[in-house]
Design an enzyme around this catalytic site. Sequence first.
Site, PDB file in Angstrom:
ATOM      1  N   CYS A 201       0.838  -1.205   0.000  1.00 15.63           N
ATOM      2  CA  CYS A 201       0.000   0.000   0.000  1.00 15.63           C
ATOM      3  C   CYS A 201       0.874   1.257   0.000  1.00 15.63           C
ATOM      4  O   CYS A 201       1.590   1.519   0.967  1.00 15.63           O
ATOM      5  CB  CYS A 201      -0.913  -0.037   1.232  1.00 15.63           C
ATOM      6  SG  CYS A 201      -1.773   1.500   1.585  1.00 15.63           S
TER       7      CYS A 201
ATOM      8  N   CYS B  50       0.168   3.704   2.837  1.00 12.83           N
ATOM      9  CA  CYS B  50       0.662   3.130   4.103  1.00 12.83           C
ATOM     10  C   CYS B  50       2.156   3.385   4.249  1.00 12.83           C
ATOM     11  O   CYS B  50       2.630   3.787   5.324  1.00 12.83           O
ATOM     12  CB  CYS B  50       0.412   1.620   4.159  1.00 12.83           C
ATOM     13  SG  CYS B  50      -1.324   1.142   4.118  1.00 12.83           S
TER      14      CYS B  50
END
Length: 148
Positions: free
Chosen positions: A68, A71
């Site tokens: 991600c 993230c």
Amino acid sequence: MSDKIIIPCPHCGQLNRLPAERRGGGRCGSCGQALFTGHPVALTTAAFDRQIGSDDLPVLVDFWAGWCGPCRAMAPAFEAAAAALEPLVRLAKVDTEAEPQLAARFQIRSIPTLILFRGGREIARQSGALSGGQIRAFVEQHAASAAR
């Protein structure tokens, strides 16, 4: 308010009873490591409930995944927030790829998702990448709810 607090060790999970005035320090009575490191704690399914279950220590959990982009972009801000917020709040990370049971249990539908826990209960939730200042503001905004 009690003059003793219960702090789970981020390394071995042992519960440690400390005088309230020593909240920011101390070592685990079992493994001898520091109870606060200024870094997020990586949580597994096995360790999760013990870490978030303390009534004396709110825990902000970042549900994330290695693939991600947001993230990964938020990771340095989360790391810096851990240094700024400990020992009042413990910051922890759950890799949703490695711990899919936790992602399912908390119905994580988008990542990153931050959840603030106190005494095993969810206090607040925020999805999407945040800056360090936004992470601190999120915790401060919900700290009154997290305080018993």
